[in-house]
Design an enzyme around this catalytic site. Structure first.
Site, short mmCIF file in Angstrom:
data_model
loop_
_atom_site.label_atom_id
_atom_site.label_comp_id
_atom_site.label_asym_id
_atom_site.label_seq_id
_atom_site.Cartn_x
_atom_site.Cartn_y
_atom_site.Cartn_z
N GLY A 48 -32.68 -55.08 28.89
CA GLY A 48 -33.49 -56.14 29.27
C GLY A 48 -33.86 -56.90 28.00
O GLY A 48 -34.82 -57.90 28.12
N ASP A 49 -33.74 -56.23 26.88
CA ASP A 49 -34.52 -56.92 25.37
C ASP A 49 -33.57 -56.54 24.19
O ASP A 49 -33.99 -56.02 23.30
CB ASP A 49 -35.87 -56.58 25.45
N LEU A 50 -32.25 -56.65 24.54
CA LEU A 50 -31.33 -56.33 23.61
C LEU A 50 -31.26 -57.23 22.36
O LEU A 50 -30.92 -58.46 22.59
CB LEU A 50 -29.87 -56.22 24.09
N ASN A 54 -33.95 -54.03 18.03
CA ASN A 54 -34.24 -52.79 19.18
C ASN A 54 -32.95 -51.83 19.12
O ASN A 54 -32.71 -51.15 20.12
CB ASN A 54 -34.20 -53.34 20.79
#
Length: 161
Positions: A48-50, A54
């Site tokens: 969801g937030d690559l 991260n």
């Protein structure tokens, strides 16, 4: 929560090694990143937030490993669309943070395709999103959240303060 000793954020690792001209190390690591994302997707976990902020890089005896972090926006989904958008967000974040690094993103895709189930369909969805942009409101929301998260990471970077 576990403290990861002697790690560096992938973003900083890439910047440092590009500056030194050490692309072989980066190619191997990017392949590993794609492989790791594929393992998540094979388990129907969509990050969801690559972004390169991260992913942590840790030195092993003879190689570098990657560790995904910040699963706050993750979902459990078997939808090809969601997995394609996960890669789409990574591609946009990767290429905007690391211009002239398409070859490294291609290594991520190579690592992804080496083990991902349905990899051709997911990569086709990535390409479809790249050409047309994500089509559903759900997908647009995920992309927006990813971009906003990236903005806050950039603003929190000491060089911007």
């Amino acid at each position: 929560m576990e403290y990861m000793k002697q790690t560096v954020v992938l973003k900083d690792f890439i910047d440092e090694h590009v500056a030194r001209g050490e692309r072989t190390v980066l190619e191997d690591l990017c392949y590993n990143v794609g492989y790791t994302i594929a393992l998540l997707h094979n388990g129907d976990i969509v990050h969801g937030d690559l972004t390169t902020s991260n992913v942590l890089v840790m030195k092993r005896i003879d190689k570098y490993d990657c560790v995904m972090i910040d699963f706050g926006l993750s979902t459990n989904s078997s939808l090809i669309e969601d997995k394609g958008v996960d890669l789409y967000v990574l591609e946009k974040a990767f290429l905007s943070t690391h211009p002239d690094s398409q070859d490294l993103f291609d290594k991520i895709l190579a690592g992804y395709c080496s083990v991902a189930r349905g990899q051709k369909t997911v990569v086709n969805k990535l390409r479809e999103n790249t050409v047309e942009g994500p089509q559903t409101e759900h997908v647009r929301l995920k992309l927006f959240v990813g971009i906003v998260s990236l903005f806050f990471v950039v603003m929190a970077t000491p060089s911007f303060n």
